[in-house]
Design a protein around this motif. Structure first.
Motif: not given
Length: 314
Positions: A127-132, A217-228, A232-233
């Motif tokens: 969810c924060q790849p640029l600031h990871y 955490s995984y609920a937020i991750i799921t929302q982020a994944v749906m937008k990818i 490959a990523r």
């Protein structure tokens, strides 16, 4: 009878499935195989995570800590279990029982917190790849792991000291394979409401609270994944997060079922098989789940073997 004398330092007898010796022979063989896989698998992850520079990331720092924890957990329980399963006597010294009980609590509680830390790491990565790298800097990672280890240590000291103070009235038989809390509480000849409340409170802190954070955490991750949009990523995220979520389900599921239920609602045989699962099966499956579903680990192993092969030739 003086109740205080009932808590004297005498050897305990670990019953296991002593009434079914043929089943014990089968279990001993399975346990031995699982222990070898646990040693090899977790040691491999620790070595690969440290030897391969591409794996010097927060995720593999946490994973190597999880593997080290699983090694300690399995080693504190399985060797004594195998001695009792193979030998004619089923006894364990008072000191050995205390150490086994303490380390099982300590390492189990630490793993609960460590899995929550790993979920936060996956949240930051997805969810924060640029600031990871800024969020998960080495000092924060070390502090989070230290808190997990100290938290497990504190809870183990509290529960262990209270449980061992209960009078046993001469009872020496532990109706399980190991010295763990439910079996030791059943040995006591008095009922302690204080311990039940404390154990339930610690269960909320070390089981339900971390699990809630993981699910959020995984609920937020799921929302982020749906937008990818990158396939490959998207697959890489599912592989790393799926591995962690599988481990979380296996570990928390059995522990919550075992410890958050009233102690008298679980049958003795059911409790023994649950003990076998989270003490034997889970530490074995962790490295298999992370390596079989993780291309980074597979690639790192190949690189290390390739370098060693050429170094030997030269």
């Amino acid at each position: 009878m003086n109740k205080n004398n009932g808590s004297s330092m005498t050897d305990f007898i670990l019953l296991g499935f002593s009434d079914r010796p043929q089943l014990e022979h089968i279990i001993s063989g399975v346990v031995f195989i699982f222990y070898i896989v646990t040693l090899v698998g977790n040691t491999t992850i620790i070595l690969v995570s440290n030897l391969d520079s591409q794996l010097h990331t927060p995720m593999y720092f946490f994973l190597s800590n999880l593997s080290f924890l699983d090694l300690c957990y399995a080693t504190s329980i399985i060797p004594q279990m195998l001695v009792n399963l193979w030998g004619p006597t089923k006894s364990i010294t008072y000191g050995g029982c205390v150490l086994q009980f303490f380390f099982a609590l300590d390492l189990g509680a630490t793993e609960c917190l460590l899995l929550a830390v790993m979920a936060y790491d996956r949240y930051a990565a997805v969810c924060q790849p640029l600031h990871y790298t800024v969020i998960m800097h080495p000092q924060l990672c070390q502090k989070m792991v230290l808190v997990a280890w100290l938290g497990g240590l504190g809870s183990a000291l509290i529960v262990c000291s209270l449980t061992l103070q209960l009078p046993r009235c001469g009872h020496r038989e532990v109706n399980n394979f190991i010295c763990e809390m439910p079996a030791l509480l059943k040995m006591a000849c008095v009922y302690s409401k204080v311990i039940e409340v404390i154990v339930y409170a610690l269960g909320v802190i070390f089981l339900l609270a971390p699990l809630s954070l993981i699910l959020i955490s995984y609920a937020i991750i799921t929302q982020a994944v749906m937008k990818i949009k990158s396939t490959a990523r998207w697959r890489k995220v599912l592989n790393t997060c799926g591995s962690h979520l599988t481990v979380v389900t296996l570990f928390y599921g059995t522990l919550i079922y075992m410890y958050m239920k009233p102690q008298n609602s679980t049958s003795e045989d059911e409790g023994k098989f649950l003990t076998l699962f989270y003490t034997i099966v889970t530490p074995t499956l962790n490295p298999l789940i992370y390596t079989l579903r993780n291309k980074d680990v597979k690639s790192a192993v190949k690189r290390i073997l390739y370098v060693r092969k050429w170094s030997a030739k030269s």
